[in-house]
Scaffold this motif. Structure first.
Motif, PDB file in Angstrom:
ATOM      1  N   SER A  87       0.783  -1.104  -0.035  1.00 41.88           N
ATOM      2  CA  SER A  87      -0.029  -0.012  -0.193  1.00 41.88           C
ATOM      3  C   SER A  87       0.956   1.306   0.164  1.00 41.88           C
ATOM      4  O   SER A  87       0.645   2.309  -0.786  1.00 41.88           O
ATOM      5  CB  SER A  87      -0.869  -0.094   1.345  1.00 41.88           C
ATOM      6  OG  SER A  87      -1.529  -1.211   0.989  1.00 41.88           O
ATOM      7  N   LYS A  88       1.910   1.316   0.776  1.00 45.23           N
ATOM      8  CA  LYS A  88       2.798   2.283   0.814  1.00 45.23           C
ATOM      9  C   LYS A  88       3.458   2.593  -0.517  1.00 45.23           C
ATOM     10  O   LYS A  88       3.775   3.828  -0.921  1.00 45.23           O
ATOM     11  CB  LYS A  88       3.867   2.203   1.977  1.00 45.23           C
ATOM     12  CG  LYS A  88       3.347   2.158   3.367  1.00 45.23           C
ATOM     13  CD  LYS A  88       4.405   1.878   4.372  1.00 45.23           C
ATOM     14  CE  LYS A  88       3.794   1.733   5.842  1.00 45.23           C
ATOM     15  NZ  LYS A  88       5.100   1.465   6.822  1.00 45.23           N
ATOM     16  N   ALA A  89       3.915   1.241  -1.102  1.00 41.82           N
ATOM     17  CA  ALA A  89       4.576   1.439  -2.492  1.00 41.82           C
ATOM     18  C   ALA A  89       3.863   2.095  -3.469  1.00 41.82           C
ATOM     19  O   ALA A  89       4.176   2.798  -4.326  1.00 41.82           O
ATOM     20  CB  ALA A  89       5.169   0.156  -2.904  1.00 41.82           C
ATOM     21  N   TYR A  90       2.522   1.891  -3.418  1.00 41.29           N
ATOM     22  CA  TYR A  90       1.372   2.252  -4.501  1.00 41.29           C
ATOM     23  C   TYR A  90       1.316   3.870  -4.074  1.00 41.29           C
ATOM     24  O   TYR A  90       1.238   4.413  -5.275  1.00 41.29           O
ATOM     25  CB  TYR A  90       0.190   1.399  -4.156  1.00 41.29           C
ATOM     26  CG  TYR A  90      -1.009   1.747  -5.063  1.00 41.29           C
ATOM     27  CD1 TYR A  90      -1.009   1.522  -6.650  1.00 41.29           C
ATOM     28  CD2 TYR A  90      -2.113   2.673  -4.907  1.00 41.29           C
ATOM     29  CE1 TYR A  90      -1.844   1.873  -7.629  1.00 41.29           C
ATOM     30  CE2 TYR A  90      -2.895   2.992  -5.729  1.00 41.29           C
ATOM     31  CZ  TYR A  90      -3.079   2.472  -6.951  1.00 41.29           C
ATOM     32  OH  TYR A  90      -3.640   2.964  -7.708  1.00 41.29           O
ATOM     33  N   ALA A  91       1.146   4.247  -3.173  1.00 42.20           N
ATOM     34  CA  ALA A  91       0.951   5.699  -2.900  1.00 42.20           C
ATOM     35  C   ALA A  91       2.159   6.341  -3.459  1.00 42.20           C
ATOM     36  O   ALA A  91       2.144   7.288  -4.098  1.00 42.20           O
ATOM     37  CB  ALA A  91       0.931   6.083  -1.302  1.00 42.20           C
ATOM     38  N   ALA A  92       3.260   5.852  -3.280  1.00 45.29           N
ATOM     39  CA  ALA A  92       4.703   6.499  -3.529  1.00 45.29           C
ATOM     40  C   ALA A  92       4.718   6.405  -5.029  1.00 45.29           C
ATOM     41  O   ALA A  92       5.138   7.611  -5.766  1.00 45.29           O
ATOM     42  CB  ALA A  92       5.766   5.829  -3.001  1.00 45.29           C
ATOM     43  N   ARG A  93       4.155   5.271  -5.803  1.00 49.13           N
ATOM     44  CA  ARG A  93       4.283   5.432  -7.270  1.00 49.13           C
ATOM     45  C   ARG A  93       3.344   6.394  -7.669  1.00 49.13           C
ATOM     46  O   ARG A  93       3.331   7.011  -8.876  1.00 49.13           O
ATOM     47  CB  ARG A  93       3.725   3.658  -7.697  1.00 49.13           C
ATOM     48  CG  ARG A  93       3.921   3.715  -9.072  1.00 49.13           C
ATOM     49  CD  ARG A  93       5.160   3.274  -9.470  1.00 49.13           C
ATOM     50  NE  ARG A  93       5.445   2.934 -10.999  1.00 49.13           N
ATOM     51  CZ  ARG A  93       5.313   1.672 -11.336  1.00 49.13           C
ATOM     52  NH1 ARG A  93       5.109   0.529 -10.410  1.00 49.13           N
ATOM     53  NH2 ARG A  93       5.347   1.344 -12.651  1.00 49.13           N
ATOM     54  N   LEU A  94       1.880   6.531  -7.217  1.00 45.00           N
ATOM     55  CA  LEU A  94       1.200   7.509  -7.507  1.00 45.00           C
ATOM     56  C   LEU A  94       1.571   8.937  -7.423  1.00 45.00           C
ATOM     57  O   LEU A  94       1.542   9.900  -8.371  1.00 45.00           O
ATOM     58  CB  LEU A  94      -0.082   7.345  -6.559  1.00 45.00           C
ATOM     59  CG  LEU A  94      -0.937   6.110  -7.155  1.00 45.00           C
ATOM     60  CD1 LEU A  94      -2.203   6.379  -6.290  1.00 45.00           C
ATOM     61  CD2 LEU A  94      -1.455   6.231  -8.546  1.00 45.00           C
ATOM     62  N   ARG A  95       2.378   9.371  -6.421  1.00 38.79           N
ATOM     63  CA  ARG A  95       2.826  10.592  -6.163  1.00 38.79           C
ATOM     64  C   ARG A  95       4.042  10.791  -7.219  1.00 38.79           C
ATOM     65  O   ARG A  95       4.169  11.817  -7.720  1.00 38.79           O
ATOM     66  CB  ARG A  95       3.609  10.735  -4.955  1.00 38.79           C
ATOM     67  CG  ARG A  95       2.769  10.868  -3.709  1.00 38.79           C
ATOM     68  CD  ARG A  95       3.321  11.228  -2.260  1.00 38.79           C
ATOM     69  NE  ARG A  95       4.252  10.177  -1.792  1.00 38.79           N
ATOM     70  CZ  ARG A  95       4.198   9.291  -1.100  1.00 38.79           C
ATOM     71  NH1 ARG A  95       2.945   9.079  -0.667  1.00 38.79           N
ATOM     72  NH2 ARG A  95       4.860   8.346  -0.566  1.00 38.79           N
ATOM     73  N   ALA A  96       4.809   9.611  -7.752  1.00 37.04           N
ATOM     74  CA  ALA A  96       5.938  10.044  -8.515  1.00 37.04           C
ATOM     75  C   ALA A  96       5.363   9.983  -9.867  1.00 37.04           C
ATOM     76  O   ALA A  96       5.757  10.992 -10.831  1.00 37.04           O
ATOM     77  CB  ALA A  96       6.805   8.587  -8.674  1.00 37.04           C
ATOM     78  N   LEU A  97       4.058   9.516 -10.209  1.00 31.62           N
ATOM     79  CA  LEU A  97       3.403   9.830 -11.428  1.00 31.62           C
ATOM     80  C   LEU A  97       3.082  11.204 -11.446  1.00 31.62           C
ATOM     81  O   LEU A  97       2.933  11.716 -12.907  1.00 31.62           O
ATOM     82  CB  LEU A  97       2.396   8.725 -11.688  1.00 31.62           C
ATOM     83  CG  LEU A  97       2.766   7.275 -12.039  1.00 31.62           C
ATOM     84  CD1 LEU A  97       1.563   6.218 -11.858  1.00 31.62           C
ATOM     85  CD2 LEU A  97       3.581   7.291 -13.341  1.00 31.62           C
ATOM     86  N   ARG A  98       2.306  11.450 -10.609  1.00 31.58           N
ATOM     87  CA  ARG A  98       2.030  12.971 -10.705  1.00 31.58           C
ATOM     88  C   ARG A  98       2.693  13.853 -10.677  1.00 31.58           C
ATOM     89  O   ARG A  98       2.601  14.799 -11.442  1.00 31.58           O
ATOM     90  CB  ARG A  98       0.919  13.121  -9.435  1.00 31.58           C
ATOM     91  CG  ARG A  98      -0.289  12.579  -9.358  1.00 31.58           C
ATOM     92  CD  ARG A  98      -1.070  13.238  -8.043  1.00 31.58           C
ATOM     93  NE  ARG A  98      -0.750  12.970  -6.732  1.00 31.58           N
ATOM     94  CZ  ARG A  98      -1.198  11.631  -5.953  1.00 31.58           C
ATOM     95  NH1 ARG A  98      -1.948  10.964  -6.541  1.00 31.58           N
ATOM     96  NH2 ARG A  98      -0.315  11.504  -5.054  1.00 31.58           N
ATOM     97  N   ARG A  99       4.031  13.745 -10.137  1.00 30.70           N
ATOM     98  CA  ARG A  99       5.075  14.823 -10.273  1.00 30.70           C
ATOM     99  C   ARG A  99       5.617  14.839 -11.715  1.00 30.70           C
ATOM    100  O   ARG A  99       6.132  15.811 -12.203  1.00 30.70           O
ATOM    101  CB  ARG A  99       6.331  14.264  -9.598  1.00 30.70           C
ATOM    102  CG  ARG A  99       6.070  14.683  -7.854  1.00 30.70           C
ATOM    103  CD  ARG A  99       7.461  14.489  -7.152  1.00 30.70           C
ATOM    104  NE  ARG A  99       8.058  13.565  -7.291  1.00 30.70           N
ATOM    105  CZ  ARG A  99       7.997  12.428  -6.501  1.00 30.70           C
ATOM    106  NH1 ARG A  99       7.060  12.517  -5.375  1.00 30.70           N
ATOM    107  NH2 ARG A  99       8.459  11.215  -6.680  1.00 30.70           N
ATOM    108  N   HIS A 100       5.545  13.641 -12.403  1.00 32.44           N
ATOM    109  CA  HIS A 100       5.897  13.605 -13.927  1.00 32.44           C
ATOM    110  C   HIS A 100       4.847  13.706 -14.917  1.00 32.44           C
ATOM    111  O   HIS A 100       5.330  13.621 -15.844  1.00 32.44           O
ATOM    112  CB  HIS A 100       6.818  12.138 -14.073  1.00 32.44           C
ATOM    113  CG  HIS A 100       8.043  12.149 -13.423  1.00 32.44           C
ATOM    114  ND1 HIS A 100       7.952  11.620 -12.060  1.00 32.44           N
ATOM    115  CD2 HIS A 100       9.350  12.531 -13.550  1.00 32.44           C
ATOM    116  CE1 HIS A 100       9.320  11.495 -11.562  1.00 32.44           C
ATOM    117  NE2 HIS A 100      10.112  12.136 -12.442  1.00 32.44           N
ATOM    118  N   SER A 101       3.789  13.863 -14.347  1.00 30.41           N
ATOM    119  CA  SER A 101       2.741  14.013 -15.553  1.00 30.41           C
ATOM    120  C   SER A 101       2.426  15.598 -15.949  1.00 30.41           C
ATOM    121  O   SER A 101       3.112  16.440 -15.316  1.00 30.41           O
ATOM    122  CB  SER A 101       1.328  13.674 -15.143  1.00 30.41           C
ATOM    123  OG  SER A 101       0.737  14.343 -13.705  1.00 30.41           O
TER     124      SER A 101
END
Length: 260
Positions: free
Chosen positions: A246-260
């Motif tokens: 769950s923590k990894a998924y949240a981090a992945r979403l944050r990274a995707l938002r930063r690069h979108s």
């Protein structure tokens, strides 16, 4: 069609009528008598055709019923969506870690309406025949992964409770009241159990993987034989791995938002 009328349909016509007769019950399963009634066939003809369809993977047994089989699921499989890729790519390393910790068969699944879809599966050393397969769909109410996600999805729970809960085995939970009690326990304990509800001799424990908003994204499970496997013993490892996922998924979403 009345008993006095001769059925002039070809064998192919009758087989297609049987497949069409599943309707919205394709994943749950339908009995031979009901399929014969819907397709306007004799029970003996329906049973014979179902045997042929089963040998070719077009249908498969679901307890005492039949449901659509892997061949048709593969033909009808939708194009993989980016969200599915994200879930599978993010969580598969955690599934491998769960396998290393348990050495039992582990699953990764998501919800697709009232069904679960298995995205990945790693077989344990004590392999037990199971209806789960990668890409396969099974009703959520009789699986541990399904109950783990349903417990945190009120809209889906309401939909499932209002539908028929067909028995896959004598142990399948088939009353809304009993299923509601189980889902309440899942919310309290963080894990769900399948106690021979999808196949006799097979037990399973599952936990949800949550999004940052508190919604279930996926679930992982650990299954094994009733002869020498206690699913409760795997609950601590499962909670820990799903929490990290769950923590990894949240981090992945944050990274995707930063690069979108």
């Amino acid at each position: 069609m009345t008993s006095s009328e001769r059925d002039t349909r070809t064998a192919v016509d009758k087989a297609l009528a049987l497949l069409t007769a599943f309707g919205t019950d394709a994943a749950v399963g339908v009995g031979v008598s009901e399929l014969a009634r819907r397709a306007e066939l004799s029970k003996s003809t329906a049973f014979r055709l179902l045997g042929t369809l089963e040998r070719n993977g077009a249908v498969e047994r679901a307890g005492t019923n039949y449901r659509l089989g892997p061949m048709l699921h593969e033909l009808a499989a939708p194009v993989t969506m980016p969200e599915t890729d994200l879930v599978r790519d993010t969580f598969t390393p955690f599934l491998a870690h769960l396998y290393e910790r348990t050495r039992q068969t582990v699953h990764l699944a998501v919800l697709d309406g009232p069904n679960v879809v298995y995205l990945n599966k790693l077989h344990g050393l004590q392999h037990v025949p199971a209806p789960s397969r990668i890409g396969g769909r099974i009703p959520a109410y009789c699986t541990a992964v399904g109950k783990a996600m349903m417990a945190f999805n009120p809209a889906l729970t309401e939909q499932v409770l209002a539908s028929e809960l067909a028995p896959w085995t004598p142990r399948t939970v088939t009353t809304p009241e009993a299923l509601q009690r189980e889902l309440a326990r899942v919310r309290a304990e963080g894990v769900a159990f399948d106690r021979e509800e999808i196949r006799m001799g097979l037990v399973c424990v599952a936990a949800p993987i949550m999004s940052p908003t508190g919604a279930p994204v996926a679930a992982m499970s650990v299954s094994g034989p009733t002869t020498n496997y206690d699913p409760r013993s795997m609950a601590p490892a499962l909670r820990a791995v799903c929490g990290e996922a769950s923590k990894a998924y949240a981090a992945r979403l944050r990274a995707l938002r930063r690069h979108s």
